[in-house]
Motif scaffolding. Structure first.
Motif, PDB file in Angstrom:
ATOM      1  N   SER A  35       0.740  -1.106  -0.075  1.00 57.28           N
ATOM      2  CA  SER A  35      -0.063   0.000   0.040  1.00 57.28           C
ATOM      3  C   SER A  35       0.897   1.182   0.170  1.00 57.28           C
ATOM      4  N   PHE A  36       2.178   1.194   0.354  1.00 50.51           N
ATOM      5  CA  PHE A  36       2.876   2.402   0.695  1.00 50.51           C
ATOM      6  C   PHE A  36       4.249   2.265  -0.231  1.00 50.51           C
ATOM      7  N   TYR A  37       4.947   1.277  -0.020  1.00 50.74           N
ATOM      8  CA  TYR A  37       6.293   1.500  -0.655  1.00 50.74           C
ATOM      9  C   TYR A  37       6.428   1.047  -2.069  1.00 50.74           C
ATOM     10  N   GLU A  38       5.357   0.136  -2.438  1.00 52.91           N
ATOM     11  CA  GLU A  38       5.330  -0.224  -3.953  1.00 52.91           C
ATOM     12  C   GLU A  38       4.655   0.923  -4.872  1.00 52.91           C
ATOM     13  N   PRO A  39       3.798   1.545  -4.607  1.00 55.35           N
ATOM     14  CA  PRO A  39       3.176   2.766  -5.291  1.00 55.35           C
ATOM     15  C   PRO A  39       4.302   3.911  -5.348  1.00 55.35           C
ATOM     16  N   LEU A  40       4.792   4.362  -4.520  1.00 53.46           N
ATOM     17  CA  LEU A  40       5.874   5.121  -4.383  1.00 53.46           C
ATOM     18  C   LEU A  40       7.317   4.924  -5.139  1.00 53.46           C
ATOM     19  N   PHE A  41       7.365   3.662  -5.436  1.00 49.17           N
ATOM     20  CA  PHE A  41       8.827   3.456  -5.927  1.00 49.17           C
ATOM     21  C   PHE A  41       9.356   3.988  -7.343  1.00 49.17           C
ATOM     22  N   ARG A  42       8.523   3.954  -8.265  1.00 52.27           N
ATOM     23  CA  ARG A  42       8.976   4.367  -9.505  1.00 52.27           C
ATOM     24  C   ARG A  42       9.045   5.883  -9.497  1.00 52.27           C
ATOM     25  N   GLY A  43       8.309   6.421  -8.868  1.00 47.39           N
ATOM     26  CA  GLY A  43       8.318   8.032  -8.720  1.00 47.39           C
ATOM     27  C   GLY A  43       9.632   8.499  -8.155  1.00 47.39           C
ATOM     28  N   LEU A  44       9.829   7.634  -6.913  1.00 44.44           N
ATOM     29  CA  LEU A  44      11.026   7.947  -6.288  1.00 44.44           C
ATOM     30  C   LEU A  44      12.373   7.817  -6.848  1.00 44.44           C
ATOM     31  N   LEU A  45      12.203   6.969  -7.477  1.00 39.10           N
ATOM     32  CA  LEU A  45      13.443   6.353  -8.442  1.00 39.10           C
ATOM     33  C   LEU A  45      13.825   7.228  -9.652  1.00 39.10           C
ATOM     34  N   SER A  46      12.503   7.869 -10.184  1.00 39.33           N
ATOM     35  CA  SER A  46      12.764   8.856 -10.983  1.00 39.33           C
ATOM     36  C   SER A  46      13.498  10.026 -10.791  1.00 39.33           C
ATOM     37  N   VAL A  47      13.081  10.625  -9.441  1.00 34.03           N
ATOM     38  CA  VAL A  47      13.731  12.080  -9.075  1.00 34.03           C
ATOM     39  C   VAL A  47      15.098  11.523  -8.561  1.00 34.03           C
ATOM     40  N   LEU A  48      15.614  10.161  -8.114  1.00 29.60           N
ATOM     41  CA  LEU A  48      16.727  10.030  -7.899  1.00 29.60           C
ATOM     42  C   LEU A  48      17.719  10.057  -8.997  1.00 29.60           C
ATOM     43  N   MET A  49      17.233   9.398 -10.250  1.00 32.22           N
ATOM     44  CA  MET A  49      18.140   9.525 -11.590  1.00 32.22           C
ATOM     45  C   MET A  49      18.364  10.970 -11.895  1.00 32.22           C
ATOM     46  N   LEU A  50      17.185  11.819 -11.564  1.00 33.52           N
ATOM     47  CA  LEU A  50      17.314  13.267 -12.186  1.00 33.52           C
ATOM     48  C   LEU A  50      18.461  13.997 -11.256  1.00 33.52           C
ATOM     49  N   ILE A  51      18.513  13.538 -10.082  1.00 33.89           N
ATOM     50  CA  ILE A  51      19.703  14.359  -9.066  1.00 33.89           C
ATOM     51  C   ILE A  51      21.016  13.502  -9.668  1.00 33.89           C
ATOM     52  N   MET A  52      21.143  12.420 -10.031  1.00 30.31           N
ATOM     53  CA  MET A  52      22.155  11.813 -10.486  1.00 30.31           C
ATOM     54  C   MET A  52      22.859  12.481 -11.819  1.00 30.31           C
ATOM     55  N   GLY A  53      21.700  12.449 -12.566  1.00 28.52           N
ATOM     56  CA  GLY A  53      22.122  13.265 -14.032  1.00 28.52           C
ATOM     57  C   GLY A  53      22.687  14.595 -13.743  1.00 28.52           C
ATOM     58  N   ILE A  54      22.018  15.433 -12.997  1.00 27.40           N
ATOM     59  CA  ILE A  54      22.597  16.725 -12.852  1.00 27.40           C
ATOM     60  C   ILE A  54      24.116  16.518 -12.235  1.00 27.40           C
ATOM     61  N   GLU A  55      24.260  15.677 -11.258  1.00 26.96           N
ATOM     62  CA  GLU A  55      25.640  15.491 -10.682  1.00 26.96           C
ATOM     63  C   GLU A  55      26.495  15.082 -11.882  1.00 26.96           C
ATOM     64  N   ALA A  56      26.082  14.174 -12.692  1.00 19.06           N
ATOM     65  CA  ALA A  56      26.859  13.557 -13.687  1.00 19.06           C
ATOM     66  C   ALA A  56      27.402  14.529 -14.674  1.00 19.06           C
ATOM     67  N   TYR A  57      26.534  15.303 -14.914  1.00 23.15           N
ATOM     68  CA  TYR A  57      27.210  16.706 -15.911  1.00 23.15           C
ATOM     69  C   TYR A  57      28.250  17.244 -15.367  1.00 23.15           C
ATOM     70  N   ALA A  58      28.268  17.597 -14.293  1.00 22.34           N
ATOM     71  CA  ALA A  58      29.439  18.281 -13.789  1.00 22.34           C
ATOM     72  C   ALA A  58      30.587  17.509 -14.006  1.00 22.34           C
ATOM     73  N   ARG A  59      30.595  16.206 -14.140  1.00 24.05           N
ATOM     74  CA  ARG A  59      31.901  15.311 -14.264  1.00 24.05           C
ATOM     75  C   ARG A  59      31.966  14.757 -15.872  1.00 24.05           C
ATOM     76  N   LEU A  60      31.320  15.357 -16.638  1.00 22.97           N
ATOM     77  CA  LEU A  60      31.233  14.672 -17.849  1.00 22.97           C
ATOM     78  C   LEU A  60      32.538  14.950 -18.488  1.00 22.97           C
ATOM     79  N   ASN A  61      33.382  15.871 -18.491  1.00 20.50           N
ATOM     80  CA  ASN A  61      34.470  16.012 -18.948  1.00 20.50           C
ATOM     81  C   ASN A  61      35.421  14.919 -18.630  1.00 20.50           C
ATOM     82  N   GLU A  62      35.217  14.293 -17.446  1.00 20.16           N
ATOM     83  CA  GLU A  62      36.342  13.343 -16.929  1.00 20.16           C
ATOM     84  C   GLU A  62      36.054  12.035 -17.683  1.00 20.16           C
TER      85      GLU A  62
END
Length: 335
Positions: A206-233
């Motif tokens: 009722s709680f963890y399963e419905p939230l899962f994909r949405g939270l994962l998408s936000v996490l990937m967005l955060i990691m994408g922003i961080e990844a850009y700062a290191r893209l030159n490496e």
């Protein structure tokens, strides 16, 4: 030609998947100069929720398994998770121009397990009418957690030696203890304990399963922003990560298939179970791995390990690996 077309379709599908699409979205908005930031407290909460959910699901699966029959395959899964990381540490991480912590983190992600690839493997087995043990799907935490812990420990040892001097002796146990007590692995282990020793089905559904994909998408967005700062490496050595991501899934899966075959003859592990063992060994984590590695090896570049896994590793594992292991099982066992 049909195999190449199938691989191409899988590649395009991965580009549209939430995991890679939101990662690329984060990179894009960072490249356009966006000032979007996600508070660190929110990031930590999302990681906790995701890993607690993954752990509970694994714990519930283990609780329903036949532990006696599962023992040897589980030991093989632990061995494979560690072996994949060690191979990556002494191949990819030593290639010219690659930062060692990036290579270790990538190997850790490929040692960990993709739930979506495992699900695809079960669907194909069922469509082919190949039976497998119901508990075989619960093997993934036995490979997933050792791979992530070992990757974090190896990276920590390397970075400590680099900081203190190559000749200094490094105490391993404090690093292992610190890794297990880290926020990411603590959440994962807590989830497994709750799933194994309690009855969290109702709150999970009722709680963890419905939230899962949405939270994962936000996490990937955060990691994408961080990844850009290191893209030159990454630009000058990206070809090495692509080569590793193309070879590692099949190599890892074939090693696991061989070990699973030994379990088949020793303890009667089913041909379908052998295939699933190969599938999880050939997969690379899309859920538990990225946040765990980001927390455990913060100096590693997320664009190296997530990019190589989702853009190359997963299509290879699904489009080429699953048909290969099933074909081998039919040839070896007459499945």
């Amino acid at each position: 030609m049909e195999v190449l077309l199938d691989f191409g379709a899988r590649f395009v599908h991965q580009l549209q998947s939430p995991t890679l699409a939101f990662l690329l979205g984060g990179i894009l908005i960072a490249a356009l100069g966006s000032r979007l930031t996600i508070p660190d407290a929110i990031y930590k909460f999302i990681v906790f929720m995701l890993l607690l959910k993954v752990g509970m699901k694994g714990g519930m699966a283990i609780g329903e398994a036949d532990i006696g029959a599962m023992l040897l395959p589980a030991l093989i899964a632990v061995f494979m998770g560690c072996l994949i990381v060690i191979i990556g540490r002494y191949t990819l991480a030593l290639l010219p121009g690659i930062r060692t912590e990036d290579g270790i983190a990538t190997a850790g992600l490929f040692g960990a397990v993709s739930g979506s690839t495992l699900a695809a493997g079960t669907v194909v087995l069922e469509s082919e009418g190949i039976p497998y043990e119901p508990w075989a799907v619960a093997l993934y935490p036995f490979m997933d957690i050792p791979a992530l812990v070992l990757a974090i420990v190896l990276a920590s040892v390397y970075l400590k030696k680099k900081k203190d001097g190559a000749g200094e002796k490094v105490a391993i146990w404090p690093i292992v203890k610190e890794s297990l007590q880290g926020s990411a692995l603590s959440a994962l282990l807590l989830g497994i304990a709750l799933g194994l020793f309690t009855n969290p089905d109702r709150v999970f559904e009722s709680f963890y399963e419905p939230l899962f994909r949405g939270l994962l998408s936000v996490l990937m967005l955060i990691m994408g922003i961080e990844a850009y700062a290191r893209l030159n490496e990454l630009r000058r050595v990206a070809h090495w990560f692509a080569v590793y991501a193309a070879i590692a899934p099949l190599m890892n899966g074939l090693i696991a298939f061989g070990l699973g075959t030994i379990a088949h003859y020793l303890v009667g592990f089913s041909p379908g179970g052998v295939v699933l063992l190969a599938v999880i060994a050939g997969s690379s984590s899309d859920i538990s791995g990225p946040p765990t590695l980001r927390a455990g090896i913060p100096t590693a570049n997320p664009s190296s390990y997530i990019g190589s896994s989702t853009s190359v590793g997963t299509p290879v594992a699904i489009a080429l690996g699953i048909p290969l292991y099933i074909g081998l099982a039919q040839a070896v066992f007459g499945a």
